[in-house]
Design a protein around this motif. Structure first.
Motif, PDB file in Angstrom:
ATOM      1  N   SER A 122      31.471  63.599  79.805  1.00  0.00           N
ATOM      2  CA  SER A 122      30.390  64.465  80.291  1.00  0.00           C
ATOM      3  C   SER A 122      29.220  63.671  80.858  1.00  0.00           C
ATOM      4  N   CYS A 123      29.417  62.397  81.052  1.00  0.00           N
ATOM      5  CA  CYS A 123      28.381  61.494  81.567  1.00  0.00           C
ATOM      6  C   CYS A 123      27.923  61.943  82.952  1.00  0.00           C
TER       7      CYS A 123
ATOM      8  N   ILE B 104      37.083  53.213  76.391  1.00  0.00           N
ATOM      9  CA  ILE B 104      36.854  53.755  75.050  1.00  0.00           C
ATOM     10  C   ILE B 104      35.658  54.702  75.092  1.00  0.00           C
ATOM     11  N   THR B 105      35.852  55.911  74.631  1.00  0.00           N
ATOM     12  CA  THR B 105      34.759  56.872  74.659  1.00  0.00           C
ATOM     13  C   THR B 105      33.660  56.476  73.675  1.00  0.00           C
TER      14      THR B 105
ATOM     15  N   THR C  18      34.153  51.921  64.549  1.00  0.00           N
ATOM     16  CA  THR C  18      34.636  50.616  64.093  1.00  0.00           C
ATOM     17  C   THR C  18      35.001  49.728  65.271  1.00  0.00           C
ATOM     18  N   VAL C  19      35.742  50.286  66.219  1.00  0.00           N
ATOM     19  CA  VAL C  19      36.166  49.496  67.366  1.00  0.00           C
ATOM     20  C   VAL C  19      34.990  49.170  68.281  1.00  0.00           C
ATOM     21  N   LEU C  20      34.132  50.152  68.539  1.00  0.00           N
ATOM     22  CA  LEU C  20      32.976  49.902  69.399  1.00  0.00           C
ATOM     23  C   LEU C  20      32.087  48.808  68.836  1.00  0.00           C
TER      24      LEU C  20
ATOM     25  N   GLN D  72      28.834  49.813  70.559  1.00  0.00           N
ATOM     26  CA  GLN D  72      28.307  50.912  69.747  1.00  0.00           C
ATOM     27  C   GLN D  72      26.882  51.254  70.169  1.00  0.00           C
ATOM     28  N   VAL D  73      26.593  52.553  70.299  1.00  0.00           N
ATOM     29  CA  VAL D  73      25.260  53.010  70.709  1.00  0.00           C
ATOM     30  C   VAL D  73      24.854  54.202  69.851  1.00  0.00           C
ATOM     31  N   ARG D  74      23.558  54.483  69.838  1.00  0.00           N
ATOM     32  CA  ARG D  74      23.075  55.632  69.055  1.00  0.00           C
ATOM     33  C   ARG D  74      23.398  56.942  69.742  1.00  0.00           C
ATOM     34  N   ARG D  75      23.277  56.964  71.083  1.00  0.00           N
ATOM     35  CA  ARG D  75      23.579  58.165  71.860  1.00  0.00           C
ATOM     36  C   ARG D  75      24.519  57.785  72.989  1.00  0.00           C
ATOM     37  N   PRO D  76      25.431  58.669  73.366  1.00  0.00           N
ATOM     38  CA  PRO D  76      26.390  58.328  74.425  1.00  0.00           C
ATOM     39  C   PRO D  76      25.746  57.808  75.701  1.00  0.00           C
TER      40      PRO D  76
END
Length: 205
Positions: free
Chosen positions: A85-86, A116-117, A153-155, A161-165
């Protein structure tokens, strides 16, 4: 863990964590950060498996994969982060990487591509399949989701890894787990430059 394998895993973590500090390339050649991580020894392979983990992720066709054993081991891979939805750079990145895939396939380069989403709660396999179809991606490109815990885990291992998409990076990770060579670039670099970087990933420096 042997000292060399432990050092390799630590170096990989350091290399990936610095992705956000990348600056865009000028001209046609992508600016990349290159690092040798391990090699083909049994010890290095075991260390890589522990680092990347065999966390289960699910692709756009609903098939489950163990992350390292099923998607990374012995392969040359391209990895980026996105969500369906980006409204920002995701479509641009995906379209660009589709051109990279086409170039590599035309040159007989066997590569695995992983998107990876960063929004696993909304990005179901069906949503990812519909998204991938918009860009007419070829075989060997996996759009991955899973439980929020597994994706996180993977991100985290990949520095994605992020707080928000909408905070995700444009980083493209390119690696060959059979040689231990990795580099980072932007997924929006010119397709020809990225394809060339992939082809020459293992060249002596």
């Amino acid at each position: 863990m042997r000292p060399g394998a432990a050092l390799a895993a630590a170096a990989l973590a350091l290399a990936i964590s610095s992705a956000a500090r990348f600056t865009p390339a000028e001209g046609k050649a992508p600016r990349v950060e290159r690092m040798k991580i391990g090699g083909v020894s049994r010890e290095d392979d075991a260390a890589a498996a522990r680092y990347f983990t065999n966390t289960e992720l699910v692709d756009q066709h609903g098939r489950a994969h163990r992350f390292y054993d099923g998607l990374l081991r012995g392969r040359k891979v391209l990895i980026n982060f996105a969500f369906t939805s980006c409204k920002g750079v995701c479509p641009t990145m995906t379209a660009n990487l589709a051109r990279v895939q086409a170039l590599l396939r035309a040159r007989g380069q066997a590569v695995t591509m992983l998107t990876i989403t960063v929004d696993p709660e909304n990005d179901t396999p069906a949503a990812l399949k519909e998204y991938a179809a918009k860009f007419k991606v070829g075989e060997g490109w996996y759009f991955l989701t899973g439980t929020p815990e597994n994706v996180a885990t993977v991100l985290k291992r990949l520095g994605g890894q992020v707080r928000r998409p909408d905070e995700h990076t444009m980083t493209l990770l390119v690696g060959d787990t059979s040689t231990g060579m990795w580099l980072k670039a932007f997924a929006t670099e010119e397709p020809e430059a990225l394809a060339r970087a992939v082809q020459h990933l293992n060249d002596p420096r």
